[in-house]
Write a protein that holds these residues in place. Structure first.
Motif, PDB file in Angstrom:
ATOM      1  N   THR A  72      37.636 -33.186 -22.465  1.00  9.26           N
ATOM      2  CA  THR A  72      36.992 -32.310 -21.634  1.00  9.26           C
ATOM      3  C   THR A  72      38.016 -31.361 -21.066  1.00  9.26           C
ATOM      4  N   SER A  73      37.711 -29.958 -21.388  1.00 15.30           N
ATOM      5  CA  SER A  73      38.692 -28.880 -20.671  1.00 15.30           C
ATOM      6  C   SER A  73      37.670 -27.778 -20.102  1.00 15.30           C
ATOM      7  N   THR A  74      38.239 -26.988 -19.136  1.00 16.83           N
ATOM      8  CA  THR A  74      37.690 -25.781 -18.627  1.00 16.83           C
ATOM      9  C   THR A  74      38.453 -24.681 -18.697  1.00 16.83           C
ATOM     10  N   ILE A  75      37.703 -23.564 -19.014  1.00 18.53           N
ATOM     11  CA  ILE A  75      38.542 -22.202 -19.073  1.00 18.53           C
ATOM     12  C   ILE A  75      37.906 -21.201 -18.022  1.00 18.53           C
ATOM     13  N   ALA A  76      38.517 -20.922 -16.984  1.00 16.07           N
ATOM     14  CA  ALA A  76      37.904 -20.056 -16.081  1.00 16.07           C
ATOM     15  C   ALA A  76      38.745 -18.857 -15.789  1.00 16.07           C
ATOM     16  N   ALA A  77      37.967 -17.646 -15.216  1.00 16.38           N
ATOM     17  CA  ALA A  77      38.509 -16.444 -15.053  1.00 16.38           C
ATOM     18  C   ALA A  77      37.621 -15.718 -13.993  1.00 16.38           C
ATOM     19  N   VAL A  78      38.114 -14.921 -12.981  1.00 16.69           N
ATOM     20  CA  VAL A  78      37.280 -14.192 -12.470  1.00 16.69           C
ATOM     21  C   VAL A  78      36.692 -12.914 -13.125  1.00 16.69           C
ATOM     22  N   GLY A  79      37.933 -12.122 -13.654  1.00 22.24           N
ATOM     23  CA  GLY A  79      37.582 -11.235 -14.502  1.00 22.24           C
ATOM     24  C   GLY A  79      38.605 -11.100 -15.698  1.00 22.24           C
ATOM     25  N   GLY A  80      38.301  -9.861 -16.470  1.00 21.77           N
ATOM     26  CA  GLY A  80      39.102 -10.081 -17.678  1.00 21.77           C
ATOM     27  C   GLY A  80      38.409 -10.608 -19.060  1.00 21.77           C
ATOM     28  N   LEU A  94      33.609 -28.180 -23.363  1.00 21.73           N
ATOM     29  CA  LEU A  94      34.375 -27.349 -22.886  1.00 21.73           C
ATOM     30  C   LEU A  94      33.376 -26.510 -21.777  1.00 21.73           C
ATOM     31  N   THR A  95      34.111 -26.299 -20.781  1.00 23.25           N
ATOM     32  CA  THR A  95      33.229 -25.238 -19.741  1.00 23.25           C
ATOM     33  C   THR A  95      34.059 -24.166 -19.771  1.00 23.25           C
ATOM     34  N   VAL A  96      33.126 -22.835 -20.018  1.00 24.65           N
ATOM     35  CA  VAL A  96      33.934 -21.506 -19.773  1.00 24.65           C
ATOM     36  C   VAL A  96      33.163 -21.173 -18.705  1.00 24.65           C
ATOM     37  N   ALA A  97      33.837 -20.370 -17.493  1.00 25.20           N
ATOM     38  CA  ALA A  97      33.582 -19.970 -16.405  1.00 25.20           C
ATOM     39  C   ALA A  97      33.996 -18.486 -16.179  1.00 25.20           C
ATOM     40  N   SER A  98      33.406 -17.390 -15.916  1.00 29.13           N
ATOM     41  CA  SER A  98      33.818 -16.093 -15.700  1.00 29.13           C
ATOM     42  C   SER A  98      32.815 -15.265 -14.834  1.00 29.13           C
ATOM     43  N   ALA A  99      33.359 -14.787 -13.733  1.00 28.53           N
ATOM     44  CA  ALA A  99      32.286 -13.987 -12.834  1.00 28.53           C
ATOM     45  C   ALA A  99      32.096 -12.519 -13.612  1.00 28.53           C
ATOM     46  N   LEU A 100      33.366 -11.920 -13.923  1.00 27.22           N
ATOM     47  CA  LEU A 100      33.184 -10.559 -14.777  1.00 27.22           C
ATOM     48  C   LEU A 100      33.926 -10.801 -15.930  1.00 27.22           C
ATOM     49  N   GLY A 101      33.555 -10.092 -16.991  1.00 24.66           N
ATOM     50  CA  GLY A 101      34.617 -10.175 -18.241  1.00 24.66           C
ATOM     51  C   GLY A 101      33.788 -10.687 -19.308  1.00 24.66           C
ATOM     52  N   ARG A 102      34.480 -10.456 -20.533  1.00 30.51           N
ATOM     53  CA  ARG A 102      33.762 -10.853 -21.738  1.00 30.51           C
ATOM     54  C   ARG A 102      34.548 -12.220 -22.330  1.00 30.51           C
TER      55      ARG A 102
END
Length: 183
Positions: A72-80, A94-102
């Motif tokens: 299990t892994s998580t990749i997170a970023a607010v932006g970018g 895999l969890t990918v979390a991003s508020a803003l960005g691609r």
């Protein structure tokens, strides 16, 4: 008048099939690794399959060792931009979390050790592009989009030998594009 959390109108979210599948998989792994007996496995499987709340589900998994960090892994970023490509090891979940960005995930040259890979997207604003192996089977039924439908065309000649990539989660203002690698 809005119901406040914990008020009489507050209902916890229902248990999804994925929640149950994950709990069953954890119990099977714990049994295979000798952490629980066959009788405990039977009892806990019954608890998981009849659970009505997440609390009941959690109690069936109580005292189990933590999941293998490699699964299990998580990749997170607010932006970018969030990007994975080349020969990277894809975890089972895999969890990918991003508020803003691609987001760009390229699985075409990745090391995939599991027959099923769950990718949960939690994206606010910004699109996502996922390149899957040529012979992968893609399932996007668990994905909820708020703006545009995902762009994906099922391959006509998919060999069932490829990994199953299950994409779920939420996508706000953006579009998910999925394509199969050409090589």
């Amino acid at each position: 008048m809005n119901a406040q959390a914990g008020g009489p109108d507050h209902r916890p979210p229902p248990i999804s099939d994925d929640d149950r599948d994950t709990a069953v998989r954890r119990l099977q792994e714990a049994y295979a690794e000798g952490h629980i007996t066959h009788e405990e496995l039977d009892d806990r499987l019954h608890q998981v399959l009849t659970a009505k709340t997440h609390g009941e589900l959690a109690s069936a998994l109580a005292s189990l060792p933590e999941e293998n960090a490699g699964t299990t892994s998580t990749i997170a970023a607010v932006g970018g931009r969030i990007q994975r490509r080349g020969a990277w090891r894809v975890p089972r979940s895999l969890t990918v979390a991003s508020a803003l960005g691609r987001v760009h995930l390229d699985l075409s040259r990745a090391v995939i050790d599991h027959p099923v890979v769950d990718i949960e997207l939690r994206l606010g604003t910004g699109g996502a592009k996922i390149t899957v192996p040529r012979d992968a089977i893609v399932d996007i039924e668990g994905l909820h989009t708020e703006w545009k439908a995902p762009l994906y065309t099922t391959r006509r000649r998919s060999r069932p030998s490829g990994p199953r990539i299950r994409i779920s989660g939420t996508l706000g203002l953006g579009r998910l594009k999925i394509r199969h690698a050409r090589h």
